[in-house]
Design a protein around this motif. Sequence first.
Motif, PDB file in Angstrom:
ATOM      1  N   PRO A 124     -16.014  50.490   6.639  1.00 15.34           N
ATOM      2  CA  PRO A 124     -16.322  51.630   7.506  1.00 15.34           C
ATOM      3  C   PRO A 124     -15.911  51.384   8.956  1.00 15.34           C
ATOM      4  CG  PRO A 124     -18.316  50.411   6.967  1.00 15.34           C
ATOM      5  CD  PRO A 124     -17.216  49.803   6.163  1.00 15.34           C
ATOM      6  N   ALA A 125     -16.009  52.448   9.758  1.00 15.31           N
ATOM      7  CA  ALA A 125     -15.621  52.377  11.169  1.00 15.31           C
ATOM      8  C   ALA A 125     -16.397  51.277  11.883  1.00 15.31           C
ATOM      9  CB  ALA A 125     -15.894  53.730  11.832  1.00 15.31           C
ATOM     10  N   ALA A 126     -15.698  50.557  12.752  1.00 17.08           N
ATOM     11  CA  ALA A 126     -16.296  49.526  13.615  1.00 17.08           C
ATOM     12  C   ALA A 126     -16.978  48.399  12.837  1.00 17.08           C
ATOM     13  CB  ALA A 126     -17.287  50.167  14.596  1.00 17.08           C
ATOM     14  N   SER A 127     -16.465  48.107  11.644  1.00 17.72           N
ATOM     15  CA  SER A 127     -17.052  46.994  10.888  1.00 17.72           C
ATOM     16  C   SER A 127     -16.422  45.660  11.302  1.00 17.72           C
ATOM     17  CB  SER A 127     -16.873  47.220   9.387  1.00 17.72           C
ATOM     18  OG  SER A 127     -15.504  47.363   9.073  1.00 17.72           O
ATOM     19  N   GLY A 128     -15.457  45.717  12.203  1.00 13.83           N
ATOM     20  CA  GLY A 128     -14.809  44.486  12.667  1.00 13.83           C
ATOM     21  C   GLY A 128     -13.550  44.166  11.876  1.00 13.83           C
ATOM     22  N   ILE A 181     -10.673  42.469   0.682  1.00 18.29           N
ATOM     23  CA  ILE A 181     -11.986  42.212   1.287  1.00 18.29           C
ATOM     24  C   ILE A 181     -12.554  43.557   1.727  1.00 18.29           C
ATOM     25  CG2 ILE A 181     -13.190  41.145   3.247  1.00 18.29           C
ATOM     26  CD1 ILE A 181     -11.124  38.874   3.133  1.00 18.29           C
ATOM     27  N   TYR A 182     -13.805  43.807   1.392  1.00 16.20           N
ATOM     28  CA  TYR A 182     -14.491  45.005   1.875  1.00 16.20           C
ATOM     29  C   TYR A 182     -15.507  44.528   2.906  1.00 16.20           C
ATOM     30  CZ  TYR A 182     -16.628  49.600   1.940  1.00 16.20           C
ATOM     31  OH  TYR A 182     -17.087  50.831   2.341  1.00 16.20           O
ATOM     32  N   LEU A 183     -15.180  44.800   4.179  1.00 18.56           N
ATOM     33  CA  LEU A 183     -16.009  44.304   5.281  1.00 18.56           C
ATOM     34  C   LEU A 183     -16.941  45.405   5.757  1.00 18.56           C
ATOM     35  CD1 LEU A 183     -16.474  41.922   7.298  1.00 18.56           C
ATOM     36  CD2 LEU A 183     -14.802  43.034   8.782  1.00 18.56           C
ATOM     37  N   THR A 184     -18.235  45.120   5.761  1.00 17.93           N
ATOM     38  CA  THR A 184     -19.174  46.137   6.219  1.00 17.93           C
ATOM     39  C   THR A 184     -20.262  45.501   7.083  1.00 17.93           C
ATOM     40  OG1 THR A 184     -20.480  48.036   5.513  1.00 17.93           O
ATOM     41  CG2 THR A 184     -20.680  46.055   4.173  1.00 17.93           C
ATOM     42  N   ALA A 185     -21.121  46.358   7.660  1.00 17.75           N
ATOM     43  CA  ALA A 185     -22.282  45.924   8.445  1.00 17.75           C
ATOM     44  C   ALA A 185     -23.133  47.179   8.626  1.00 17.75           C
ATOM     45  CB  ALA A 185     -21.855  45.374   9.803  1.00 17.75           C
ATOM     46  N   SER A 186     -24.398  47.003   9.007  1.00 22.31           N
ATOM     47  CA  SER A 186     -25.266  48.171   9.178  1.00 22.31           C
ATOM     48  C   SER A 186     -24.702  49.065  10.288  1.00 22.31           C
ATOM     49  CB  SER A 186     -26.679  47.725   9.565  1.00 22.31           C
ATOM     50  OG  SER A 186     -26.654  47.199  10.877  1.00 22.31           O
ATOM     51  N   VAL A 187     -25.048  50.354  10.256  1.00 19.86           N
ATOM     52  CA  VAL A 187     -24.492  51.279  11.263  1.00 19.86           C
ATOM     53  C   VAL A 187     -24.961  50.884  12.666  1.00 19.86           C
ATOM     54  CG1 VAL A 187     -26.269  53.100  11.110  1.00 19.86           C
ATOM     55  CG2 VAL A 187     -23.915  53.720  11.686  1.00 19.86           C
ATOM     56  N   GLU A 188     -26.179  50.338  12.785  1.00 20.83           N
ATOM     57  CA  GLU A 188     -26.680  49.930  14.109  1.00 20.83           C
ATOM     58  C   GLU A 188     -25.866  48.743  14.645  1.00 20.83           C
ATOM     59  OE1 GLU A 188     -28.738  50.549  11.574  1.00 20.83           O
ATOM     60  OE2 GLU A 188     -29.636  52.412  12.350  1.00 20.83           O
ATOM     61  N   ALA A 189     -25.621  47.772  13.782  1.00 24.30           N
ATOM     62  CA  ALA A 189     -24.848  46.593  14.220  1.00 24.30           C
ATOM     63  C   ALA A 189     -23.443  47.024  14.631  1.00 24.30           C
ATOM     64  CB  ALA A 189     -24.778  45.566  13.097  1.00 24.30           C
ATOM     65  N   ARG A 190     -22.857  47.942  13.869  1.00 30.44           N
ATOM     66  CA  ARG A 190     -21.499  48.399  14.184  1.00 30.44           C
ATOM     67  C   ARG A 190     -21.481  49.185  15.497  1.00 30.44           C
ATOM     68  NH1 ARG A 190     -19.808  51.983  10.246  1.00 30.44           N
ATOM     69  NH2 ARG A 190     -21.683  51.955   8.983  1.00 30.44           N
ATOM     70  N   ALA A 191     -22.519  50.023  15.699  1.00 31.47           N
ATOM     71  CA  ALA A 191     -22.574  50.831  16.923  1.00 31.47           C
ATOM     72  C   ALA A 191     -22.739  49.925  18.145  1.00 31.47           C
ATOM     73  CB  ALA A 191     -23.726  51.825  16.843  1.00 31.47           C
ATOM     74  N   MET A 192     -23.544  48.896  17.999  1.00 33.95           N
ATOM     75  CA  MET A 192     -23.763  47.953  19.104  1.00 33.95           C
ATOM     76  C   MET A 192     -22.433  47.286  19.489  1.00 33.95           C
ATOM     77  SD  MET A 192     -26.759  46.864  20.369  1.00 33.95           S
ATOM     78  CE  MET A 192     -27.979  46.387  19.143  1.00 33.95           C
ATOM     79  N   ARG A 193     -21.689  46.838  18.482  1.00 35.45           N
ATOM     80  CA  ARG A 193     -20.411  46.155  18.745  1.00 35.45           C
ATOM     81  C   ARG A 193     -19.401  47.123  19.372  1.00 35.45           C
ATOM     82  NH1 ARG A 193     -20.063  43.527  12.730  1.00 35.45           N
ATOM     83  NH2 ARG A 193     -21.929  42.255  12.856  1.00 35.45           N
ATOM     84  N   ARG A 194     -19.338  48.362  18.823  1.00 36.38           N
ATOM     85  CA  ARG A 194     -18.363  49.326  19.332  1.00 36.38           C
ATOM     86  C   ARG A 194     -18.692  49.715  20.779  1.00 36.38           C
ATOM     87  NH1 ARG A 194     -14.495  52.568  17.070  1.00 36.38           N
ATOM     88  NH2 ARG A 194     -13.981  50.567  16.123  1.00 36.38           N
ATOM     89  N   ASP A 215     -20.552  41.247   4.094  1.00 36.00           N
ATOM     90  CA  ASP A 215     -21.462  42.006   4.966  1.00 36.00           C
ATOM     91  C   ASP A 215     -21.730  41.158   6.205  1.00 36.00           C
ATOM     92  OD1 ASP A 215     -23.600  43.183   6.283  1.00 36.00           O
ATOM     93  OD2 ASP A 215     -24.474  43.963   4.428  1.00 36.00           O
ATOM     94  N   SER A 216     -21.247  41.645   7.362  1.00 38.29           N
ATOM     95  CA  SER A 216     -21.320  40.818   8.576  1.00 38.29           C
ATOM     96  C   SER A 216     -22.526  41.151   9.456  1.00 38.29           C
ATOM     97  CB  SER A 216     -20.020  40.974   9.374  1.00 38.29           C
ATOM     98  OG  SER A 216     -19.993  42.251   9.982  1.00 38.29           O
ATOM     99  N   THR A 217     -23.488  41.958   8.932  1.00 34.22           N
ATOM    100  CA  THR A 217     -24.622  42.385   9.766  1.00 34.22           C
ATOM    101  C   THR A 217     -25.285  41.181  10.445  1.00 34.22           C
ATOM    102  OG1 THR A 217     -25.013  44.200   8.236  1.00 34.22           O
ATOM    103  CG2 THR A 217     -26.789  43.725   9.798  1.00 34.22           C
ATOM    104  N   THR A 218     -25.507  40.121   9.698  1.00 34.03           N
ATOM    105  CA  THR A 218     -26.224  38.978  10.274  1.00 34.03           C
ATOM    106  C   THR A 218     -25.290  37.777  10.502  1.00 34.03           C
ATOM    107  OG1 THR A 218     -26.813  38.203   8.079  1.00 34.03           O
ATOM    108  CG2 THR A 218     -28.399  39.673   9.173  1.00 34.03           C
ATOM    109  N   LEU A 219     -23.990  38.013  10.415  1.00 36.90           N
ATOM    110  CA  LEU A 219     -23.049  36.905  10.621  1.00 36.90           C
ATOM    111  C   LEU A 219     -22.459  36.953  12.032  1.00 36.90           C
ATOM    112  CD1 LEU A 219     -20.864  36.912   7.342  1.00 36.90           C
ATOM    113  CD2 LEU A 219     -22.942  35.596   7.816  1.00 36.90           C
ATOM    114  N   THR A 220     -22.159  35.791  12.596  1.00 34.28           N
ATOM    115  CA  THR A 220     -21.429  35.751  13.867  1.00 34.28           C
ATOM    116  C   THR A 220     -19.952  35.975  13.535  1.00 34.28           C
ATOM    117  OG1 THR A 220     -20.994  33.405  13.674  1.00 34.28           O
ATOM    118  CG2 THR A 220     -23.017  34.035  14.841  1.00 34.28           C
TER     119      THR A 220
END
Length: 227
Positions: A12-16, A141-154, A199-204
């Motif tokens: 998804p958008a802004a998943s890195g 690779i399917y890279l994802t993260a929670s919408v909050e984590a993605r919004a914070m990064r974006r 899932d990179s939500t909790t990964l650096t």
Amino acid sequence: MSKELIIAIDGPAASGKGTLAKELAEYFQYIYVDTGSMYRAVTYKTIQSGIDVNDEEKIMEMLAHTTITITPEHTTLLDQVDVSEAIRENQVSENVSYVAVHPRVREKLVDLQRDIASQGGSVLDGRDIGTVVLPNADVKIYLTASVEARAMRRQLDNESRGITSTFEQVRDNLALRDKIDSTREVAPLKQADDAILLDSTTLTIPQTYAAAIEIIEQARKNKKLSE
Ligand code: DC
């Protein structure tokens, strides 16, 4: 056949995806193709030309005399002009999913993407790379993260580019784009059956890179063994 791999990164958008794909391309000395930037370039020109983003016919006419090039330095050229920064503006982000639903626009860009990827030694990121563009990719690779984590990064990314936005605006735009991208009829965003979920939500960022590099190194070994 090339001994080098074709790597598909979707999510998804802004998943890195872009940051990861660029890093992997550098690490393995592969070509990197940001397919989202192609949809963004088309959207940018559509808006600049005063064309309705829902008017597929007019957009196709415009594309008949449009060139989009991704340079080895990862810049996006639209009709030979560098639009890498302009295509990240809010107006483009807010409209790109409407342009990306058009089947004929997708067909044209997918042809371009396959052409670039076909020599091997390439990393492509997008929404439909593993499912539609390159179903035979060596690594998916399917890279994802929670919408909050993605919004914070974006939001942090926007700040560093001097783009003004609030966290809520960014989060709502991402959620809306996820919805449009994953429910459209042609090539919706979804994890390919044979893609590896990251899932990179909790990964650096370094942890995410390390996980991806391990996946690719393994695929390289498997490819060598099968030759
Ligand atoms: O990755 P991005 O956020 O820059 O992508 C912009 C938009 O382009 C995204 O909302 C959906 C579309 N897109 C697509 O439909 N297929 C792709 N392969 C890449 C992007």
